[in-house]
Design an enzyme around this catalytic site. Structure first.
Site, PDB file in Angstrom:
ATOM      1  N   CYS A 116       0.977  -1.250   0.094  1.00 14.66           N
ATOM      2  CA  CYS A 116      -0.157  -0.094   0.202  1.00 14.66           C
ATOM      3  C   CYS A 116       0.852   1.178  -0.117  1.00 14.66           C
ATOM      4  O   CYS A 116       0.127   2.288  -0.197  1.00 14.66           O
ATOM      5  CB  CYS A 116      -0.836   0.054   1.152  1.00 14.66           C
ATOM      6  SG  CYS A 116      -2.356  -1.411   0.932  1.00 14.66           S
ATOM      7  N   HIS A 256      -3.414   7.412   2.840  1.00 14.87           N
ATOM      8  CA  HIS A 256      -3.711   6.200   2.370  1.00 14.87           C
ATOM      9  C   HIS A 256      -5.134   5.861   2.913  1.00 14.87           C
ATOM     10  O   HIS A 256      -5.357   6.095   4.036  1.00 14.87           O
ATOM     11  CB  HIS A 256      -2.537   5.102   2.762  1.00 14.87           C
ATOM     12  CG  HIS A 256      -3.048   3.784   2.070  1.00 14.87           C
ATOM     13  ND1 HIS A 256      -3.571   3.537   0.914  1.00 14.87           N
ATOM     14  CD2 HIS A 256      -3.026   2.606   2.991  1.00 14.87           C
ATOM     15  CE1 HIS A 256      -3.877   2.073   0.915  1.00 14.87           C
ATOM     16  NE2 HIS A 256      -3.554   1.709   2.169  1.00 14.87           N
ATOM     17  N   ASN A 286     -10.283   0.277  -0.016  1.00 16.60           N
ATOM     18  CA  ASN A 286      -8.769   0.228  -0.112  1.00 16.60           C
ATOM     19  C   ASN A 286      -8.407  -0.174  -1.510  1.00 16.60           C
ATOM     20  O   ASN A 286      -8.231  -1.413  -2.024  1.00 16.60           O
ATOM     21  CB  ASN A 286      -8.049  -0.421   0.991  1.00 16.60           C
ATOM     22  CG  ASN A 286      -6.606  -0.623   0.956  1.00 16.60           C
ATOM     23  OD1 ASN A 286      -5.735   0.086  -0.025  1.00 16.60           O
ATOM     24  ND2 ASN A 286      -5.812  -1.003   1.919  1.00 16.60           N
TER      25      ASN A 286
HETATM   26  O1  UT7 Z   1      -3.536  -0.916   3.598  1.00 18.13           O
HETATM   27  C1  UT7 Z   1      -2.737  -1.538   4.576  1.00 18.13           C
HETATM   28  C2  UT7 Z   1      -3.311  -2.698   4.777  1.00 18.13           C
HETATM   29  N1  UT7 Z   1      -4.624  -2.893   5.472  1.00 18.13           N
HETATM   30  C3  UT7 Z   1      -4.879  -2.245   6.744  1.00 18.13           C
HETATM   31  O2  UT7 Z   1      -4.598  -1.337   6.948  1.00 18.13           O
HETATM   32  C4  UT7 Z   1      -5.826  -2.964   7.474  1.00 18.13           C
HETATM   33  C5  UT7 Z   1      -5.848  -2.597   8.807  1.00 18.13           C
HETATM   34  N2  UT7 Z   1      -6.865  -3.406   9.599  1.00 18.13           N
HETATM   35  C6  UT7 Z   1      -8.279  -3.165   9.400  1.00 18.13           C
HETATM   36  O3  UT7 Z   1      -8.503  -2.219   9.032  1.00 18.13           O
HETATM   37  C7  UT7 Z   1      -9.160  -3.626  10.621  1.00 18.13           C
HETATM   38  O4  UT7 Z   1      -8.509  -4.540  11.394  1.00 18.13           O
HETATM   39  C8  UT7 Z   1     -10.349  -4.644  10.108  1.00 18.13           C
HETATM   40  C9  UT7 Z   1     -11.206  -3.724   9.196  1.00 18.13           C
HETATM   41  C10 UT7 Z   1      -9.688  -5.721   9.048  1.00 18.13           C
HETATM   42  C11 UT7 Z   1     -10.918  -5.447  11.097  1.00 18.13           C
HETATM   43  O5  UT7 Z   1     -11.430  -4.542  12.034  1.00 18.13           O
HETATM   44  P1  UT7 Z   1     -11.141  -4.872  13.545  1.00 18.13           P
HETATM   45  O6  UT7 Z   1     -11.888  -3.727  14.386  1.00 18.13           O
HETATM   46  O7  UT7 Z   1      -9.629  -4.814  13.689  1.00 18.13           O
HETATM   47  O8  UT7 Z   1     -11.775  -6.213  13.849  1.00 18.13           O
HETATM   48  P2  UT7 Z   1     -11.260  -7.532  14.287  1.00 18.13           P
HETATM   49  O9  UT7 Z   1     -10.548  -8.106  13.246  1.00 18.13           O
HETATM   50  O10 UT7 Z   1     -10.634  -7.265  15.884  1.00 18.13           O
HETATM   51  O11 UT7 Z   1     -12.578  -8.212  14.534  1.00 18.13           O
HETATM   52  C12 UT7 Z   1     -13.709  -7.805  15.680  1.00 18.13           C
HETATM   53  C13 UT7 Z   1     -14.780  -8.656  15.511  1.00 18.13           C
HETATM   54  C14 UT7 Z   1     -14.474 -10.153  15.382  1.00 18.13           C
HETATM   55  O12 UT7 Z   1     -15.375 -10.923  16.338  1.00 18.13           O
HETATM   56  P3  UT7 Z   1     -15.385 -11.509  17.653  1.00 18.13           P
HETATM   57  O13 UT7 Z   1     -14.103 -12.412  17.753  1.00 18.13           O
HETATM   58  O14 UT7 Z   1     -15.061 -10.119  18.462  1.00 18.13           O
HETATM   59  O15 UT7 Z   1     -16.590 -12.098  17.736  1.00 18.13           O
HETATM   60  C15 UT7 Z   1     -14.211 -10.463  13.945  1.00 18.13           C
HETATM   61  O16 UT7 Z   1     -14.878 -11.825  13.911  1.00 18.13           O
HETATM   62  O17 UT7 Z   1     -15.536  -8.589  14.409  1.00 18.13           O
HETATM   63  C16 UT7 Z   1     -15.497  -9.644  13.631  1.00 18.13           C
HETATM   64  N3  UT7 Z   1     -15.454  -9.477  11.955  1.00 18.13           N
HETATM   65  C17 UT7 Z   1     -16.669  -8.995  11.485  1.00 18.13           C
HETATM   66  N4  UT7 Z   1     -17.704  -8.938  11.498  1.00 18.13           N
HETATM   67  C18 UT7 Z   1     -18.402  -8.586  10.523  1.00 18.13           C
HETATM   68  C19 UT7 Z   1     -14.277  -9.467  11.264  1.00 18.13           C
HETATM   69  N5  UT7 Z   1     -14.537  -9.061  10.001  1.00 18.13           N
HETATM   70  C20 UT7 Z   1     -15.838  -8.844  10.311  1.00 18.13           C
HETATM   71  C21 UT7 Z   1     -16.843  -8.484   9.010  1.00 18.13           C
HETATM   72  N6  UT7 Z   1     -17.935  -8.195   9.516  1.00 18.13           N
HETATM   73  N7  UT7 Z   1     -16.292  -8.257   7.671  1.00 18.13           N
END
Ligand code: UT7
Length: 332
Positions: A116, A256, A286
């Site tokens: 990225c 970004h 993204n």
């Molecule tokens: O460009 C550079 C590369 N990428 C990035 O910069 C991305 C960086 N990371 C992020 O943007 C975030 O970590 C994400 C958007 C990918 C995920 O958000 P998060 O707030 O970190 O969520 P998480 O992975 O901690 O998950 C929280 C909860 C989990 O459920 P439990 O374990 O609390 O029950 C996940 O299973 O949300 C759940 N979850 C979802 N729920 C609905 C994860 N993805 C989804 C989804 N829809 N798409």
């Protein structure tokens, strides 16, 4: 003797027509519009549906848009840099193909891959070539067909990424406008947190890698998020301090577009008011190498000659950094 600085003198862009909305994603994986919007800021993304078209198609369209808008002769372009994480093919530079297709047959070209941060790093490279005095027109294109490496059964990645391309032209400037300073960093600790496991020299494509679905992008979102928040904010704060800039001196932040919460954290560390933070993540998600030029394209009408702009990115690898740029023209 006049010092040469490298200024952006034109911007072009292209996104495919097909819109993949959060509502449609709800029918594909276990997710919902409210979760995606509140956790990322994304409402929809564009997808290149044609199976016979790769990243070069997006890049060519963006470059052609720039060439038409700026009314330049492609034969005058000295160099084409294609910033991309999704080349058409592992071998045979996509940038070379793009340069020929747009008629930049006097240019040399190559690909630059830093996830990225590809476009941010590409800005540094393009500027250095211009500042050397040897090259007068360097075309930098950021393009990615992320849909070609996304697993649309993985809700942790498929909600984030989209396809798109943007292009900028760098030319010499003798008024001190253009790129002023850069702070670019990388850290191999990130390799395990955002990657495609197979298809490279370490783990070549085989029956097993295809069977086990090892050719799509996987990420540990939480860890990437933590590193992104800290490092993008640190880099942006550092570049302000190093150039004796305060929040009032900064006209625009061009971040970004990976997650609205990462953008907010960076803006907050810089103590910038929301109106100075340029965001279009809700429309495209993204787009990896294309986010920065797509922001410049969408908000080009707001940018004025002499404006102080901070660009910042964070990506897989890890790669990250910040660039301080003085905008060089008013949009006609
Ligand atoms: O460009 C550079 C590369 N990428 C990035 O910069 C991305 C960086 N990371 C992020 O943007 C975030 O970590 C994400 C958007 C990918 C995920 O958000 P998060 O707030 O970190 O969520 P998480 O992975 O901690 O998950 C929280 C909860 C989990 O459920 P439990 O374990 O609390 O029950 C996940 O299973 O949300 C759940 N979850 C979802 N729920 C609905 C994860 N993805 C989804 C989804 N829809 N798409």
């Amino acid at each position: 003797m006049n010092t040469i600085t490298a200024a952006i003198t034109a911007v072009g862009a292209y996104v495919p027509d097909f819109v993949l909305s959060n509502k449609v994603l709800e029918t594909m994986v276990d997710t919902n519009d409210e979760w995606i919007t509140s956790r990322t800021g994304i409402k929809e993304r564009r997808i290149l549906k044609d199976t016979d078209k790769g990243t070069s198609f997006l890049a060519i369209k963006a470059a052609q848009d720039l060439i038409a808008k700026a009314n330049i002769d492609p034969l005058e372009i000295d160099m084409v840099i294609l910033a991309s994480a999704t080349p058409d093919m592992p071998v045979a530079s996509t940038g070379v193909f793009v340069a020929t297709q747009i008629g930049a047959t006097n240019a040399f070209a190559y690909d630059l891959q830093a996830a990225c941060s590809s476009f941010l790093y590409g800005m540094s490279t393009a500027s250095a070539y211009i500042a050397s005095g040897k090259y007068k027109k360097v075309l930098l294109i950021g393009a990615d067909k992320m849909s070609s490496i996304v697993d649309y059964t993985d809700r942790a990645t498929c909600i984030i990424f989209g396809d798109g391309a943007g292009a900028v032209l760098f030319e010499p400037n003798y008024e001190g406008l253009g790129l002023q300073d850069e702070y670019l960093r990388s850290d191999g600790v990130g390799r395990d947190f955002l990657k495609i496991d197979a298809g490279g020299s370490l783990n070549p494509t085989s029956y097993e890698t295809v069977r086990d679905n090892k050719h799509s992008i996987v990420q540990d979102g939480k860890t990437v998020f933590k590193y992104a928040v800290t490092n993008m904010a640190d880099a942006s704060e550092l570049i302000l301090k190093r150039n004796n800039l305060t929040n009032t001196d900064v006209d625009w932040l061009v971040p970004h577009q990976a997650n609205k919460r990462i953008i907010d954290a960076t803006a907050s560390r810089m103590e910038l008011e929301d109106s100075k933070v340029l965001v279009n993540i809700e429309k495209y998600g993204n787009t990896t190498s294309a986010t920065l030029p797509l922001v410049l394209y969408d908000f080009e009408h707001l940018l004025k000659k002499g404006d102080n702009i901070i660009l910042a990115a964070f990506g897989g690898g890890f790669t990250w950094g910040s660039i301080y740029l003085k905008w060089a023209y008013d949009k006609k």
